[in-house]
Design an enzyme around this catalytic site. Structure first.
Site, PDB file in Angstrom:
ATOM      1  N   ARG A  91       0.186  10.275  -2.996  1.00  0.00           N
ATOM      2  CA  ARG A  91      -0.234  10.517  -1.750  1.00  0.00           C
ATOM      3  C   ARG A  91      -1.454  11.109  -1.826  1.00  0.00           C
ATOM      4  NH1 ARG A  91       2.460  13.167   3.742  1.00  0.00           N
ATOM      5  NH2 ARG A  91       3.131  10.776   3.631  1.00  0.00           N
ATOM      6  N   HIS A 132      -0.492   3.409   5.038  1.00  0.00           N
ATOM      7  CA  HIS A 132       0.807   3.958   4.809  1.00  0.00           C
ATOM      8  C   HIS A 132       1.974   3.079   4.729  1.00  0.00           C
ATOM      9  CE1 HIS A 132       3.495   7.233   4.438  1.00  0.00           C
ATOM     10  NE2 HIS A 132       3.589   7.617   5.521  1.00  0.00           N
ATOM     11  N   GLN A 144       5.916   3.642   5.038  1.00  0.00           N
ATOM     12  CA  GLN A 144       6.271   4.148   6.293  1.00  0.00           C
ATOM     13  C   GLN A 144       6.532   2.800   7.099  1.00  0.00           C
ATOM     14  OE1 GLN A 144       6.755   7.122   7.857  1.00  0.00           O
ATOM     15  NE2 GLN A 144       7.863   5.867   9.502  1.00  0.00           N
ATOM     16  N   ASP A 151       1.039   8.321  16.774  1.00  0.00           N
ATOM     17  CA  ASP A 151       1.083   8.746  15.822  1.00  0.00           C
ATOM     18  C   ASP A 151       0.230  10.193  16.023  1.00  0.00           C
ATOM     19  OD1 ASP A 151       1.051  10.029  12.971  1.00  0.00           O
ATOM     20  OD2 ASP A 151      -0.535   8.630  12.363  1.00  0.00           O
ATOM     21  N   CYS A 177       6.014   7.987  13.164  1.00  0.00           N
ATOM     22  CA  CYS A 177       6.345   8.232  11.767  1.00  0.00           C
ATOM     23  C   CYS A 177       6.483   9.915  11.472  1.00  0.00           C
ATOM     24  CB  CYS A 177       5.099   7.950  10.941  1.00  0.00           C
ATOM     25  SG  CYS A 177       3.367   8.824  11.472  1.00  0.00           S
ATOM     26  N   ARG A 181      13.065   5.771   5.542  1.00  0.00           N
ATOM     27  CA  ARG A 181      11.964   5.660   4.573  1.00  0.00           C
ATOM     28  C   ARG A 181      12.972   5.854   3.194  1.00  0.00           C
ATOM     29  NH1 ARG A 181       7.224   8.341   5.307  1.00  0.00           N
ATOM     30  NH2 ARG A 181       7.125   7.700   3.450  1.00  0.00           N
TER      31      ARG A 181
HETATM   32  N1  NVA Z   1      -1.636   9.637  10.347  1.00  0.00           N
HETATM   33  C1  NVA Z   1      -1.138  10.896   9.596  1.00  0.00           C
HETATM   34  C2  NVA Z   1       0.270  10.351   9.088  1.00  0.00           C
HETATM   35  C3  NVA Z   1       0.998  11.298   8.560  1.00  0.00           C
HETATM   36  C4  NVA Z   1       2.498  10.734   8.045  1.00  0.00           C
HETATM   37  C5  NVA Z   1      -2.005  11.228   8.639  1.00  0.00           C
HETATM   38  O1  NVA Z   1      -2.565  10.684   7.759  1.00  0.00           O
HETATM   39  O2  NVA Z   1      -1.916  12.570   8.500  1.00  0.00           O
HETATM   40  N1   CP Z   2       5.796  10.152   7.946  1.00  0.00           N
HETATM   41  C1   CP Z   2       5.539  10.713   6.860  1.00  0.00           C
HETATM   42  O1   CP Z   2       5.170  10.283   6.005  1.00  0.00           O
HETATM   43  O2   CP Z   2       6.102  11.894   6.647  1.00  0.00           O
HETATM   44  P1   CP Z   2       5.255  13.269   5.544  1.00  0.00           P
HETATM   45  O3   CP Z   2       3.949  13.577   5.918  1.00  0.00           O
HETATM   46  O4   CP Z   2       6.309  14.494   6.165  1.00  0.00           O
HETATM   47  O5   CP Z   2       5.641  12.706   4.223  1.00  0.00           O
END
Ligand code: NVA
Ligand code: CP
Length: 305
Positions: A102, A129, A132, A224, A264, A292
């Site tokens: 990540r 992502h 997800q 989101d 998400c 997930r």
């Molecule tokens: N769009 C959000 C998703 C978090 C799971 C981010 O990138 O922070």
């Molecule tokens: N939805 C998601 O990826 O959550 P986290 O950022 O908690 O991993």
């Protein structure tokens, strides 16, 4: 299929196979049937951004598959001090059976996957992502009994979630409508790829700045956060611009009567969604979060098994 970087890279059948394997592994888990498919294998998990769901679901998933998850915070490994992705990949492939990452730049994940001889799983970049969306499609299938022909409406920021939703919907024949403010549209390259994917799909893609148009008759309503990780400096401006895109009761009522609400998570109540929607009877957010685990087990079993 060596890696999972983007759902755009997968065939329709590969996506469908991951979803059915996720459902099968979920069923086996509920029945207490062990499935040590990755016995003795180790997954390295590199995080340069925060996480609750991704970290816990990958760690638990790897454990349930009989393997070992190794958490690697970028604060603790030399990558965070400037060691190259190339050297990191070449070293880690000597120890590990797979890498989950990540991070911010999508190009870093592509580079890691190109350099490492072991599977690399994208657990969120600024661009995509995919894990997800596999969980989201699995959840939609469980609630609707089918995917093909459904309408999926995403309202809000043209971000990593919006991008992966477009790619995912195209692969499984779900009509996809995305409503974003004009200045926060989806990435042009992703849109181009998604349009290509929709050409060979039975479903259609609609991109608009009108949330009512996107949500009309939708079976799945998704939003989101307006402030993704790394965008904290733009928070005040984003909260102002995005307010007309809030998924509140008045907007949600324009979806199909039996629409499900998805997010998400993490969610910010009173901003992208109101409490009456996200905590209401049509919200399936915790089913999504659970899935997930099952969807990613399918990914790991497929790539590393
Ligand atoms: N769009 C959000 C998703 C978090 C799971 C981010 O990138 O922070
Ligand atoms: N939805 C998601 O990826 O959550 P986290 O950022 O908690 O991993």
């Amino acid at each position: 299929m060596k890696d999972l970087i983007s759902l755009h890279d997968l065939t329709s059948n590969e996506v469908k196979n991951l979803l059915s394997l996720g459902l099968k592994l979920k069923d086996e888990l509920k029945k207490g049937i062990p499935h040590p498919i990755l016995k003795g294998k180790t997954l390295g998990m590199i995080f340069t951004k925060s996480s609750t769901r991704t970290r816990v679901s990958f760690e638990v998933g790897m454990t349930q598959l009989g393997g070992y998850p190794l958490f690697l915070s970028s604060n603790d490994i030399q990558l965070g001090r400037g060691e190259t992705i190339h050297d990191t990949a070449k070293v880690l492939e000597r120890y590990l059976d797979g890498i989950m990452i990540r991070t911010y730049a999508h190009s870093d994940v592509i580079e890691l996957a190109e350099e490492a001889d072991i599977p690399v799983i994208n657990a969120l970049t600024d661009l995509l992502h995919p894990c997800q969306v596999l969980a989201d499609l699995m959840t939609a299938y469980e609630h609707k009994g089918k995917l093909e022909g459904l309408k999926f409406a995403y309202i809000g920021d043209g971000n990593n979630m919006a991008h992966s939703i477009m790619y995912g919907c195209a692969k499984v024949g779900v009509n996809c409508a995305i409503a974003t403010p004009d200045d926060y549209q989806c990435d042009a390259g992703v849109v181009e790829n998604a349009k290509e994917d929709f050409k060979s799909s039975s479903a259609e893609l609609l991109l608009t700045n009108d949330p009512e148009k996107a949500i009309a008759g939708a079976d799945i309503v998704y939003t989101d956060t307006w402030v993704s990780m790394g965008m904290e400096a733009e928070k005040a401006e984003r909260q102002r611009v995005f307010m007309p895109y809030q998924v509140n009761k008045a907007l949600f009522e324009k979806a199909a009567e039996d629409a499900i609400f998805m997010h998400c998570l993490p969610a910010y109540r009173g901003f992208e969604v109101t409490e009456d929607v996200i905590d209401g009877p049509q919200s399936v957010i915790f089913d999504e979060a659970e899935n997930r685990l099952h969807a990613q087990k399918a990914v790991m079993a497929t790539l590393m098994g």
